[in-house]
Design an enzyme around this catalytic site. Structure first.
Site, short mmCIF file in Angstrom:
data_model
loop_
_atom_site.label_atom_id
_atom_site.label_comp_id
_atom_site.label_asym_id
_atom_site.label_seq_id
_atom_site.Cartn_x
_atom_site.Cartn_y
_atom_site.Cartn_z
N ASP A 207 36.23 30.50 41.76
CA ASP A 207 36.63 31.71 42.48
C ASP A 207 35.74 31.93 43.71
O ASP A 207 36.23 32.15 44.82
CB ASP A 207 36.55 32.91 41.54
CG ASP A 207 36.84 34.22 42.23
OD1 ASP A 207 38.02 34.55 42.42
OD2 ASP A 207 35.87 34.93 42.60
N LYS A 211 36.50 31.74 48.00
CA LYS A 211 36.11 32.81 48.92
C LYS A 211 35.14 32.30 49.97
O LYS A 211 35.19 32.71 51.14
CB LYS A 211 35.50 33.96 48.13
CG LYS A 211 36.51 34.65 47.21
CD LYS A 211 35.87 35.62 46.24
CE LYS A 211 36.89 36.28 45.34
NZ LYS A 211 36.27 37.16 44.31
#
Length: 438
Positions: A207, A211
């Site tokens: 994750d 980003k």
């Protein structure tokens, strides 16, 4: 302007919503309950034209006439904007490309998709004149991406470093405050709802890596994908690592670090990485606890900036999505366009091995004369400079804690590998990178 709000081509702005989970249901609720306010903010009425969900019969809380299981057909219908909150790559990518190619603007929170396919989406948006907005893809409600690509567009950003995953920050913060180990803290995070049933994407760093790719692309005007980002998770962080950090006035955080790196010959490149680090407790990021996010930006003219707030959750993420939707509506009303992709720099993405980092190394060694000299010789052989050494004797062994100066990560790793083979070294107890210190 007086009287009723202007419309888009004489009618309301029609919105297709793909996905109606935690975030999507909040977006639908706010669009419905605050319709008049959105019309005033956007300059035109904003109308929810349809909601695509996997099983319409499972959503009795939503108006039945808006529900459909055919997302592709909804995208192709008479709508102006597609708000995508489904996640995943396929078939989501095809839905969004279809929308953009038809001139329909897209608002998405899909970090995994953007981290791999921003170039395709941006090119489709450019070709048709549609907008592509994705503020909600990183750090939830925190206004971060818009400042990077608009407010700081006239500045030269040199570094973006931050906590961009609330689950891992909750776990590491709890380990720091309680002294508990990783496994039991992860169980507690799951019980409290901070960790998913399958926490792999969070705890293994996927994750955060997605980003980081988005942040690096915006900050350095270079196309960076998730596969370009060096990734390490937090499963290997032990209570001993946390305790060692405390003794040195540090704490452990999982950081996304994106840097503009200049070589000795003046050539610039981009480094993007996600891994646990020790940072001083005096650093701005050290005090960010629980599931909060914070991102620290350094720029030539603006100096040091800090963005902090709720990084996930239905309402915070919906706030970012709706902010993008208002921007799209305003552009439609006045005939303008949002910011386009900026990849003009095209800098090389530097491999992790060539990236300058610092290490904190803890060793159990034999308690006899000459040990430190042997260890130091290995550092010297790899051209790695030692910043500090701490030694503590215990029975027939001794503990050495070494912090290095900046060196290429490959040289540091080779140093650790060779030290582990020395007869006088009983165990390499822990190795962790150090950030936030001069």
């Amino acid at each position: 302007m007086s009287g009723s709000p202007a419309t888009v081509d004489g009618r309301a702005l029609r919105v297709a919503l793909l996905g109606c989970g935690t975030v999507g249901s909040e977006v639908a609720r706010l669009l419905t309950e605050q319709a008049d306010e959105f019309a005033a903010r956007a300059g035109a009425p904003v109308e929810l034209a349809g909601i695509a969900v996997r099983r319409p019969d499972k959503h009795p809380e939503l108006p039945a006439h808006l529900l459909t299981a055919d997302a592709a057909a909804l995208v192709e219908s008479d709508v102006d904007v597609v708000v995508e909150l489904v996640g995943g790559i396929e078939p989501t990518l095809e839905w969004l490309l279809s929308a953009l190619r038809r001139g329909k603007s897209v608002v998405t929170a899909n970090k995994a998709l953007l981290a791999e396919h921003t170039a395709e989406l941006a090119e489709a948006a450019d070709a048709s004149g549609a907008d592509l907005y994705f503020e909600a893809s990183v750090a939830g409600a925190i206004p971060l991406l818009r400042p990077l690509r608009e407010s700081l567009a006239g500045d030269r950003i040199t570094r973006v470093m931050g906590i961009v995953n609330g689950t891992t920050n909750f776990i590491l913060s709890a380990m720091d405050s309680t002294g508990a180990g990783y496994a039991e803290t992860l169980d507690e995070a799951s019980r409290l709802g901070y960790a998913e049933a399958d926490p792999t994407a969070d705890v293994d760093g996927y994750d955060a890596a997605s980003k980081a790719a988005i942040l690096a692309s915006l900050a350095f005007h270079t196309r960076v994908t998730a596969s370009d980002v060096h990734r390490e998770g937090i499963a290997g962080v032990t209570a001993s690592d946390i305790g060692a950090a405390k003794l040195l006035g540090r704490t452990v955080k999982l950081l996304a670090i994106c840097e503009r790196v200049t070589s000795e010959d003046g050539t610039e490149s981009v480094s993007a990485r996600v891994h646990p680090v020790m940072i001083p407790r005096s650093h701005q990021l050290a005090g960010v606890g629980g599931a909060f996010n914070a991102v620290y930006v350094e720029a030539d003219a603006a100096g040091e900036l800090m963005f902090y707030g709720q990084g996930a959750g239905g309402s915070p993420t919906a706030s970012a999505v709706l902010g993008d939707l208002v921007a799209v509506a305003r552009n439609r009303v006045v005939g303008g366009r949002g910011p386009r992709e900026s990849a003009h720099a095209g800098l090389r993405v530097r491999p992790m091995g060539q990236t300058p980092t610092r290490y904190h190394i803890s060793l159990d060694v034999a308690d006899r004369a000459g040990v430190l000299a042997q260890v130091a010789q290995v550092f010297a052989a790899h051209d790695v400079s030692i910043a500090t050494v701490r030694q503590r004797d215990k029975h027939s062994t001794a503990s050495l804690v070494i912090v290095t100066h900046l060196a290429q990560d490959a040289a540091l790793q080779a140093t650790v590998d060779e030290i582990g083979k020395l007869d006088v070294v009983r165990e390499v107890v822990s190795v962790m990178r150090v950030e936030g210190e001069d």
